[in-house]
Design a protein around this motif. Structure first.
Motif, PDB file in Angstrom:
ATOM      1  N   ILE A 161       0.826  -1.207   0.000  1.00  0.00           N
ATOM      2  CA  ILE A 161       0.000   0.000   0.000  1.00  0.00           C
ATOM      3  C   ILE A 161       0.864   1.261   0.000  1.00  0.00           C
ATOM      4  O   ILE A 161       2.011   1.264   0.452  1.00  0.00           O
ATOM      5  CB  ILE A 161      -0.963   0.010   1.208  1.00  0.00           C
ATOM      6  N   ASP A 162       0.292   2.350  -0.503  1.00  0.00           N
ATOM      7  CA  ASP A 162       1.039   3.591  -0.711  1.00  0.00           C
ATOM      8  C   ASP A 162       1.592   4.172   0.585  1.00  0.00           C
ATOM      9  O   ASP A 162       2.706   4.711   0.605  1.00  0.00           O
ATOM     10  CB  ASP A 162       0.142   4.634  -1.387  1.00  0.00           C
ATOM     11  N   CYS A 163       0.804   4.083   1.670  1.00  0.00           N
ATOM     12  CA  CYS A 163       1.212   4.759   2.907  1.00  0.00           C
ATOM     13  C   CYS A 163       2.322   4.035   3.649  1.00  0.00           C
ATOM     14  O   CYS A 163       2.680   4.429   4.760  1.00  0.00           O
ATOM     15  CB  CYS A 163       0.005   4.946   3.830  1.00  0.00           C
ATOM     16  N   PHE A 164       2.903   2.997   3.039  1.00  0.00           N
ATOM     17  CA  PHE A 164       3.985   2.267   3.697  1.00  0.00           C
ATOM     18  C   PHE A 164       5.263   2.268   2.861  1.00  0.00           C
ATOM     19  O   PHE A 164       6.212   1.555   3.168  1.00  0.00           O
ATOM     20  CB  PHE A 164       3.553   0.819   3.977  1.00  0.00           C
ATOM     21  N   GLN A 165       5.306   3.096   1.829  1.00  0.00           N
ATOM     22  CA  GLN A 165       6.442   3.041   0.921  1.00  0.00           C
ATOM     23  C   GLN A 165       7.603   3.924   1.361  1.00  0.00           C
ATOM     24  O   GLN A 165       8.761   3.600   1.108  1.00  0.00           O
ATOM     25  CB  GLN A 165       5.998   3.423  -0.497  1.00  0.00           C
ATOM     26  N   ALA A 166       7.324   5.035   2.007  1.00  0.00           N
ATOM     27  CA  ALA A 166       8.382   5.958   2.432  1.00  0.00           C
ATOM     28  C   ALA A 166       8.558   5.897   3.944  1.00  0.00           C
ATOM     29  O   ALA A 166       7.615   5.624   4.688  1.00  0.00           O
ATOM     30  CB  ALA A 166       8.039   7.387   2.007  1.00  0.00           C
TER      31      ALA A 166
ATOM     32  N   ARG B 248      -5.724   5.422   6.160  1.00  0.00           N
ATOM     33  CA  ARG B 248      -4.714   5.990   5.262  1.00  0.00           C
ATOM     34  C   ARG B 248      -4.730   5.377   3.869  1.00  0.00           C
ATOM     35  O   ARG B 248      -3.899   5.727   3.030  1.00  0.00           O
ATOM     36  CB  ARG B 248      -3.316   5.833   5.885  1.00  0.00           C
ATOM     37  N   LEU B 249      -5.644   4.487   3.599  1.00  0.00           N
ATOM     38  CA  LEU B 249      -5.721   3.881   2.274  1.00  0.00           C
ATOM     39  C   LEU B 249      -6.207   4.891   1.240  1.00  0.00           C
ATOM     40  O   LEU B 249      -7.038   5.751   1.532  1.00  0.00           O
ATOM     41  CB  LEU B 249      -6.661   2.674   2.298  1.00  0.00           C
ATOM     42  N   GLN B 250      -5.702   4.760   0.032  1.00  0.00           N
ATOM     43  CA  GLN B 250      -6.112   5.615  -1.069  1.00  0.00           C
ATOM     44  C   GLN B 250      -7.427   5.099  -1.668  1.00  0.00           C
ATOM     45  O   GLN B 250      -7.781   3.928  -1.508  1.00  0.00           O
ATOM     46  CB  GLN B 250      -5.025   5.641  -2.151  1.00  0.00           C
ATOM     47  N   PRO B 251      -8.178   5.959  -2.377  1.00  0.00           N
ATOM     48  CA  PRO B 251      -9.454   5.522  -2.969  1.00  0.00           C
ATOM     49  C   PRO B 251      -9.324   4.315  -3.890  1.00  0.00           C
ATOM     50  O   PRO B 251     -10.249   3.504  -3.987  1.00  0.00           O
ATOM     51  CB  PRO B 251      -9.917   6.767  -3.737  1.00  0.00           C
TER      52      PRO B 251
ATOM     53  N   ARG C 273      -8.859  -2.405   1.383  1.00  0.00           N
ATOM     54  CA  ARG C 273      -9.833  -1.958   2.387  1.00  0.00           C
ATOM     55  C   ARG C 273     -10.825  -3.071   2.714  1.00  0.00           C
ATOM     56  O   ARG C 273     -11.138  -3.317   3.883  1.00  0.00           O
ATOM     57  CB  ARG C 273     -10.571  -0.715   1.886  1.00  0.00           C
ATOM     58  N   ARG C 274     -11.320  -3.759   1.694  1.00  0.00           N
ATOM     59  CA  ARG C 274     -12.270  -4.853   1.936  1.00  0.00           C
ATOM     60  C   ARG C 274     -11.626  -5.967   2.745  1.00  0.00           C
ATOM     61  O   ARG C 274     -12.244  -6.534   3.653  1.00  0.00           O
ATOM     62  CB  ARG C 274     -12.804  -5.391   0.602  1.00  0.00           C
TER      63      ARG C 274
END
Length: 342
Positions: free
Chosen positions: A19-24, A80-83, A89-90
């Protein structure tokens, strides 16, 4: 104590690494801080180019810390998940439901411009209740007893002055009913001391009527000493069932421990002609507990938990199950009716 199964842990590590919020690094630090776990994990290294390795370390530490840490982490991730990360999310929602972890409150979206906003709004589920709600719940809890039988411990509740209802798998026979102890007021006081208990036994030669199949699991037991005169009882009535999304509470003796009440993450998920499915937390020892609506009326008899089933869309779910009182009343013979609500 570990919370996740090996498969759940492996899938969560893979999800977190993607997921995006764990890349940086700064995003990982902010995620762990938002979960309230930064101080609890001061030595974890959130830097480096390999998100999967970092996710593995984070999940290992959170899983070893127990359910609260896992719950805090999953809620922080969901927010923090993106759309476009709907699949993640599910999956997280399903995981949280299976482990009875409350979902974060949805973000409140207001259509009016800021200068027209009202000073107060409900955010998420409007869960305000009058104080009298708790007082009525405390009174209702007096009708509930620990059932300590030869095959283990469960819960039961009075439905008449001398009539107790529990599960057949808790008290399997008249012989077991005669050997069991029915303990009322087994709970803690306001200052966390042991409350004085009162034990009852089955009436000598008294009624025992039980039945069990996939949908029904009940046992009516006639007790000596008219305990309902001291502790009160729940009238059983064939009222309308709760609707999907409404709340139901369960007063119970989980694992045979002092009386507790499940009031959080307590939503009805499905209703059939005979069965109520709900997310209200239960465990061993909850069997035979009353499932109560917000008026503290019994709407179901809890009998099992954690059984997977497929909903109308074919999705696999895990929910707790109880027999609807309306369905149960249709099967009660005259000899039980004579003691019911009396």
């Amino acid at each position: 104590m570990a919370v996740l199964t090996p498969n759940e842990r492996s899938e969560l590590v893979m999800l977190l690494a993607r997921i995006d919020c764990f890349q940086a690094t700064d995003e990982r630090v902010e995620l762990v801080r938002a979960a309230g776990l930064l101080r609890a994990m001061p030595h974890i290294d959130l830097t480096g180019p390999n998100p999967r390795s970092i996710a593995d370390d984070l999940i290992t530490l959170a899983n070893a810390s127990g359910l609260p840490a896992i719950g805090q982490l999953l809620r922080a991730v969901v927010t923090r998940l993106q759309p476009d990360e709907s699949t993640a999310r599910r999956w997280l929602h399903t995981m949280m439901e299976q482990h009875h972890i409350a979902l974060p409150a949805p973000e409140l979206v207001l259509d009016a411009p800021p200068d027209e906003w009202e000073p107060e709004h409900f955010v998420g589920d409007p869960s305000l209740r009058p104080v009298a709600f708790l007082l009525r719940g405390a009174k209702a809890s007096e009708h509930v007893a620990l059932v300590d039988g030869p095959d283990g411990r469960g819960t039961g509740f009075l439905v008449g002055s001398s009539l107790l209802l529990t599960n057949q798998h808790v008290i399997t026979s008249a012989t077991a009913a005669a050997q069991a102890v029915y303990r009322f007021n087994y709970q803690k006081t306001e200052d966390d001391r042991d409350a004085p208990v009162q034990d009852y036994a089955m009436q000598r030669g008294g009624l025992f009527y039980a039945y069990k199949d996939d949908d029904y699991d009940y046992a009516f037991i006639e007790l000596a000493g008219q305990p309902g005169q001291r502790w009160g009882f729940f009238p059983l009535e064939d009222g309308p069932p709760p609707r999907k999304g409404e709340r139901v509470c369960i007063i119970q003796h989980p694992s045979g421990n002092p009386k507790q009440i499940a009031m959080l993450n307590n939503f009805v998920d499905d209703v059939t002609d005979t069965t109520l499915l709900y997310t209200t937390p239960t465990t061993n020892g909850t069997s035979g507990s009353p499932v109560l609506n917000e008026a503290w009326q019994v709407v179901a008899l809890h009998h099992s938990g954690g059984k997977p089933y497929h909903d109308e869309l074919g999705r696999l779910k895990v929910r707790n199950r109880g027999t609807r009182i309306g369905a149960l009343l249709e099967l009660i013979p005259p000899e039980v009716q004579q003691l019911l609500n009396q």
